[in-house]
Design an enzyme around this catalytic site. Structure first.
Site, PDB file in Angstrom:
ATOM      1  N   ARG A 340       1.098  -1.396  -0.327  1.00 39.47           N
ATOM      2  CA  ARG A 340       0.187   0.047  -0.240  1.00 39.47           C
ATOM      3  C   ARG A 340       1.147   0.926  -0.113  1.00 39.47           C
ATOM      4  O   ARG A 340       2.036   1.443   0.797  1.00 39.47           O
ATOM      5  CB  ARG A 340      -1.009   0.005   0.838  1.00 39.47           C
ATOM      6  N   GLU A 369      -3.809   7.896  -4.209  1.00 39.09           N
ATOM      7  CA  GLU A 369      -3.713   8.010  -5.447  1.00 39.09           C
ATOM      8  C   GLU A 369      -4.953   8.077  -5.908  1.00 39.09           C
ATOM      9  O   GLU A 369      -6.161   8.761  -5.341  1.00 39.09           O
ATOM     10  CB  GLU A 369      -3.938   5.860  -5.938  1.00 39.09           C
ATOM     11  N   HIS A 393      -1.373   0.420  -9.652  1.00 36.53           N
ATOM     12  CA  HIS A 393      -2.100   0.212  -8.658  1.00 36.53           C
ATOM     13  C   HIS A 393      -2.749  -1.625  -9.588  1.00 36.53           C
ATOM     14  O   HIS A 393      -3.786  -1.386  -9.440  1.00 36.53           O
ATOM     15  CB  HIS A 393      -3.172   0.696  -8.259  1.00 36.53           C
ATOM     16  N   VAL A 394      -2.227  -2.184 -10.563  1.00 41.04           N
ATOM     17  CA  VAL A 394      -3.185  -2.930 -11.485  1.00 41.04           C
ATOM     18  C   VAL A 394      -2.476  -4.289 -10.770  1.00 41.04           C
ATOM     19  O   VAL A 394      -2.306  -5.481 -11.496  1.00 41.04           O
ATOM     20  CB  VAL A 394      -2.670  -2.895 -12.709  1.00 41.04           C
ATOM     21  N   ALA A 395      -1.645  -4.648  -9.574  1.00 41.48           N
ATOM     22  CA  ALA A 395      -0.612  -5.729  -9.346  1.00 41.48           C
ATOM     23  C   ALA A 395      -2.177  -7.009  -9.222  1.00 41.48           C
ATOM     24  O   ALA A 395      -1.494  -8.340  -9.924  1.00 41.48           O
ATOM     25  CB  ALA A 395      -0.122  -5.565  -7.967  1.00 41.48           C
TER      26      ALA A 395
END
Length: 427
Positions: A340, A369, A393-395
């Site tokens: 995070r 974000e 933030h697409v993991a």
């Protein structure tokens, strides 16, 4: 009306008071085949003629069943449609004691909402929004009984009994809960459930991707090639060198330090060992003792050539990596953050990269974000010359992740309505 007349017909009784609609079924006689039970054997089904109880009908009680069907049809609006190859069918009836729920999905852009199979006695209306801004939350959840959400902040203000008087449950399509005011939910008795471990594999794989991109200076090399610097320099080989002036290390020479040994950390450990890395698992930062099998946090920071952060965001984990830790690291160290935003001191990180204290940084998360040059020191032209790899933030994003999120969300909502307990409770 004789049984032979009823057999080939499909019977449907419709009532239009949608909040009180219920689906029930007549006993269904199967077409004859080698696996069909003998004459008069029927499946156990839920019927509207006996208070929704389950019965097994046999040849002897056909007349009783027919009497109830005839009586029901004589007192309700009925439509008969001939269906030559089907014997009985479903019937929608109005029933008392139905609880109707308004379900509001605030962010279907990320994960589509699956159809919900609510238990008998419950119906629902789904209101879907692709994206929801923080200033839109109050208006959209004011009538909600259940909300489904991902990352939009759910604050104490919108959780007040005045703002959302009907709200009873929050279903998080995520493992992290930091976007929901849990204290406010607990005070009002609002149930909160999350969906842990759904993205474990994809996040661990993304961490490996960020490691390779940072270790091999992929983003920096791409920028130099695209800007036309290759012909002028003749070779960009030195772009891959670390601050110690040496070429990048291969996996067999790496020591991977995992900070946060949950589901993702365990999968990551397996991947790293398969690549030939030595793996260290960190103890808690600041702890006086370290469990067996763990490495003291400060020791791991000093000895690891790769550090991956897999921590939840909490007051205790904020700034886990700060200027102090960056100064302890090896000059060829690479950091990967798939936890995070806020776990890493971003300004201190940029300073460490620019002063060649570490070799590279790959991150999928940011303190604010969506990240932009206006709100984040990692983003923008000022960092274009650094070995810095950023993804938005697409993991978590993968086909199996979506399927897992849908399954877990259904289990949470349906379990809560069925037995009063979500599958993955937070509160």
């Amino acid at each position: 009306m004789y049984w032979s007349h009823i057999r080939p017909m499909r019977c449907a009784v419709w009532k239009y008071a949608l909040p009180t609609i219920r689906l029930a079924e007549f006993p269904t006689r199967r077409p004859p085949d080698t696996t069909t039970p003998g004459p008069g054997k029927y499946n156990t089904v839920r019927t509207p003629f006996s208070g929704g109880l389950l019965h097994r009908h046999s040849f002897q009680n056909r007349k009783s069943s027919l009497f109830r069907i005839k009586h029901y049809m004589s007192t309700n609006t009925t439509t008969l449609t001939r269906q030559p190859k089907h014997y009985f069918s479903s019937i929608m009836v109005q029933s008392e004691g139905i609880t109707h729920h308004i379900v509001v999905a605030l962010e279907t852009f990320f994960v589509p909402v699956p159809p919900l199979d609510l238990p008998a006695g419950h119906t629902y209306e789904l209101r879907k929004y692709s994206r929801t801004r923080p200033d839109q939350v109050a208006e959209r959840i004011k009538d909600a009984d259940i909300i489904i959400m991902n990352i939009v902040p759910i604050t104490a203000e919108v959780l007040s009994s005045e703002a959302s008087p009907r709200l009873k449950m929050i279903a998080l399509v995520a493992s992290g809960t930091d976007c929901v005011d849990l204290a406010a939910c607990k005070a009002r008795g609002i149930v909160v459930a999350n969906t842990p471990h759904c993205n474990t594999v994809s996040v661990a794989e993304h961490a490996i991707a960020l490691y390779f991109a940072a270790r091999r200076s992929v983003a920096l090399s791409h920028t130099l090639v695209q800007s036309g610097k290759w012909p002028g320099k003749g070779s960009l080989q030195e772009t891959l060198n670390g601050p110690d002036g040496k070429p990048p290390r291969s996996c067999r020479d790496e020591t991977l330090g995992i900070v946060g040994y949950g589901a993702i950390g365990k999968v990551l450990e397996s991947h790293a060992k398969a690549l030939g890395m030595k793996v260290l698992i960190s103890g808690r930062k600041g702890a006086s003792t370290t469990p067996e099998g763990r490495t003291p946090f400060d020791t791991l920071i000093r000895e690891s050539s790769v550090i991956v952060l897999c921590l939840p965001r909490s007051p205790e984990t904020m700034k886990t990596i700060s200027e102090v830790e960056l100064n302890l690291m090896k000059p060829y160290a690479v950091i990967v953050n798939i936890s995070r935003g806020g776990i890493v001191d971003e300004q201190a990180l940029v300073t460490a990269l620019r002063s060649a204290k570490i070799a590279g940084y790959g991150t999928d998360v940011y303190e604010q974000e969506p990240a932009s040059p206006d709100n984040n020191p990692l983003v923008g032209p000022d960092t274009a010359d650094l070995n810095l790899v950023t993804t938005p933030h697409v993991a978590w994003c993968a086909e199996d992740t979506i399927a897992n999120f849908n399954r877990a969300t259904k289990e949470n909502i349906e379990g809560w309505l069925s037995v009063g307990q979500t599958k993955y409770p937070v509160i």
